[in-house]
Design an enzyme around this catalytic site. Structure first.
Site, PDB file in Angstrom:
ATOM      1  N   SER A   1       5.175  -2.966   1.863  1.00 21.24           N
ATOM      2  CA  SER A   1       4.940  -4.420   1.736  1.00 21.24           C
ATOM      3  C   SER A   1       6.060  -4.995   0.882  1.00 21.24           C
ATOM      4  CB  SER A   1       3.600  -4.653   1.030  1.00 21.24           C
ATOM      5  OG  SER A   1       3.469  -6.007   0.655  1.00 21.24           O
TER       6      SER A   1
ATOM      7  N   TYR B   1      -2.435  -3.178  -5.520  1.00 20.02           N
ATOM      8  CA  TYR B   1      -1.842  -3.079  -4.177  1.00 20.02           C
ATOM      9  C   TYR B   1      -0.326  -2.908  -4.303  1.00 20.02           C
ATOM     10  CZ  TYR B   1      -0.671  -4.665   0.599  1.00 20.02           C
ATOM     11  OH  TYR B   1      -0.187  -4.771   1.880  1.00 20.02           O
TER      12      TYR B   1
END
Ligand SMILES: NC(=O)c1ccc[n+]([C@@H]2O[C@H](COP(=O)([O-])OP(=O)(O)OC[C@H]3O[C@@H](n4cnc5c(N)ncnc54)[C@H](O)[C@@H]3O)[C@@H](O)[C@H]2O)c1
Length: 258
Positions: free
Chosen positions: A145, A158
């Site tokens: 990401s 995350y």
């Protein structure tokens, strides 16, 4: 000949936003597919809708045995594994670090980071043997990401897990650079998938404010479309792309250009 004709590709998180489209594109381009996700029903439905050959196995990617069984399934069903796309993942509640419940943090590390570790732990030895015995190259693509390349406010856990995925990617790329295995990470910013939409709907400040928050720092001022991300994943997986390894490929509307 189609781009992935006769190759075998494994896709985790297969019934999700990126996963489903990836499976369609790979199958249309001639690949045999080994598909995995949590629920068996949607997985079988997806498999039946694809034009090419498929094998499916449902399970939890944080369970090491699933990764072992998936590699065995690829070998048994199609004789090996050419491409592995480690895509399964979950997002976190959009809150500052002290507000993240510890149980949620643990679960995110188990799925988003350990899940990729377990996957690679079993994919690499098979790909290494295939290259040693048959000069058959392998490609692993881990879905990280933009939050794995820099800090991400209200996404700390995350972000840490995705930084870890990039670390695994670069380390394995260096370890196997002369063994016929390329390992790259794709780093999207927010894309229009169920994950992003669920994440936005859970935001305490409301969907509109959270969407504005997310796209404020994106030079293109919008979310990514699924196909824009899938295109880059396929590029990383393509054996024609034979000299690229250990890279973190940004698909982020220019965020990391700033
Ligand atoms: N959508 C985005 O904005 C975005 C941005 C950057 C990175 N990503 C990453 O892309 C990947 C795919 O996400 P997506 O947007 O398609 O989301 P999605 O929620 O549509 O798909 C994720 C898939 O992973 C599966 N999954 C979740 N937990 C699992 C587990 N424990 N075991 C096995 N499978 C599990 C889900 O069932 C789902 O099908 C994820 O790794 C995500 O972190 C997404």
């Amino acid at each position: 000949m189609s781009r992935f004709e006769g190759m075998t590709a494994l896709v985790t998180g297969a019934t999700g936003g990126f996963g489903r489209r990836l499976c369609e594109r790979l199958s249309q381009a001639g690949a045999n597919l080994v598909l995995s996700d949590v629920k068996d029903g949607p997985l079988k439905e997806l498999a039946q809708s694809l034009p090419g050959k498929t094998a499916t196995l449902a399970g939890d990617i944080s369970d090491e045995r699933l990764s072992k069984d998936l590699v065995a399934l690829a070998k048994k069903s199609f004789g090996g594994l050419d491409i592995a796309i480690n895509n399964a993942g979950v997002a976190q509640t959009f809150v500052k670090l002290p507000q993240v419940p510890s149980a949620e943090a643990r679960r995110i590390f188990e799925i988003d980071l350990l899940g990729v570790f377990f996957a690679m732990k079993y994919q690499i030895p098979l790909m290494e043997r295939q290259f040693r015995d048959d000069r058959r190259p392998g490609a692993i693509v881990n879905i990280a990401s933009v939050a794995g390349r820099a800090g991400a406010p209200k996404l700390s856990v995350y972000s840490a897990a995705k930084h870890g995925v990039i670390g695994l990617t670069k380390s394995a790329a260096a370890e196997y650079a002369t063994k016929g295995i390329r390992v790259n990470a794709v780093c999207p910013s927010f894309a229009r998938t169920a994950m992003a939409l669920a994440f936005l709907s859970r935001a305490p400040e409301g969907v509109e404010a959270a969407t504005n928050d997310l796209t404020r720092g994106v030079p293109m001022k919008r979310l990514a479309e699924v196909d824009e991300v899938v295109e880059v994943i396929l590029f990383a997986a393509d054996p024609a792309n034979s000299f690229m390894t250990g890279q973190e490929l940004g698909v982020d509307g220019g965020i990391t250009a700033l």
